[in-house]
Design a protein around this motif. Sequence first.
Motif, PDB file in Angstrom:
ATOM      1  N   PHE A   2       0.828  -1.196   0.000  1.00  0.00           N
ATOM      2  CA  PHE A   2       0.000   0.000   0.000  1.00  0.00           C
ATOM      3  C   PHE A   2       0.865   1.250   0.000  1.00  0.00           C
ATOM      4  O   PHE A   2       0.631   2.191  -0.767  1.00  0.00           O
ATOM      5  N   ARG A   3       1.883   1.290   0.834  1.00  0.00           N
ATOM      6  CA  ARG A   3       2.775   2.455   0.911  1.00  0.00           C
ATOM      7  C   ARG A   3       3.548   2.643  -0.386  1.00  0.00           C
ATOM      8  O   ARG A   3       3.722   3.762  -0.855  1.00  0.00           O
ATOM      9  N   LYS A   4       4.025   1.535  -0.954  1.00  0.00           N
ATOM     10  CA  LYS A   4       4.762   1.637  -2.216  1.00  0.00           C
ATOM     11  C   LYS A   4       3.872   2.177  -3.329  1.00  0.00           C
ATOM     12  O   LYS A   4       4.294   3.011  -4.124  1.00  0.00           O
ATOM     13  N   GLU A   5       2.648   1.707  -3.392  1.00  0.00           N
ATOM     14  CA  GLU A   5       1.718   2.175  -4.416  1.00  0.00           C
ATOM     15  C   GLU A   5       1.412   3.660  -4.234  1.00  0.00           C
ATOM     16  O   GLU A   5       1.357   4.422  -5.198  1.00  0.00           O
ATOM     17  N   ARG A   6       1.226   4.077  -2.989  1.00  0.00           N
ATOM     18  CA  ARG A   6       0.959   5.488  -2.710  1.00  0.00           C
ATOM     19  C   ARG A   6       2.162   6.343  -3.119  1.00  0.00           C
ATOM     20  O   ARG A   6       2.005   7.409  -3.728  1.00  0.00           O
ATOM     21  N   ALA A   7       3.378   5.893  -2.816  1.00  0.00           N
ATOM     22  CA  ALA A   7       4.585   6.628  -3.192  1.00  0.00           C
ATOM     23  C   ALA A   7       4.718   6.690  -4.707  1.00  0.00           C
ATOM     24  O   ALA A   7       5.097   7.732  -5.277  1.00  0.00           O
ATOM     25  N   ARG A   8       4.395   5.597  -5.387  1.00  0.00           N
ATOM     26  CA  ARG A   8       4.464   5.559  -6.844  1.00  0.00           C
ATOM     27  C   ARG A   8       3.483   6.557  -7.459  1.00  0.00           C
ATOM     28  O   ARG A   8       3.820   7.292  -8.385  1.00  0.00           O
ATOM     29  N   LEU A   9       2.287   6.612  -6.926  1.00  0.00           N
ATOM     30  CA  LEU A   9       1.285   7.561  -7.428  1.00  0.00           C
ATOM     31  C   LEU A   9       1.699   9.006  -7.172  1.00  0.00           C
ATOM     32  O   LEU A   9       1.480   9.882  -8.011  1.00  0.00           O
TER      33      LEU A   9
END
Length: 64
Positions: free
Chosen positions: A10-17
Amino acid sequence: MGDIVNLKKFRKERARLEKEREAKANRARFGRGKDEKRRDSDEVERRDRILESHRRDDDGDEPA
C-alpha cells in the motif's frame, strides 16, 4: 473477517502515485520544446512593439 492488506504494498503504491503526480506537474511546467519557447518569446516581443508604437509622446508642451 475483513481482507488482509499488506501495508508495505500500500505504501509503495501510494509513493508511486505521488511520484507520477509530481512528474506530471513537472512535465507541464518544464516540458516545452524549443519552438514553443521561441514562439512565446516572439509573441511577447510583438506585443511590446505594438504597445510601444501606440505610446503617446507627451513632452509637456500642451496648449493651455
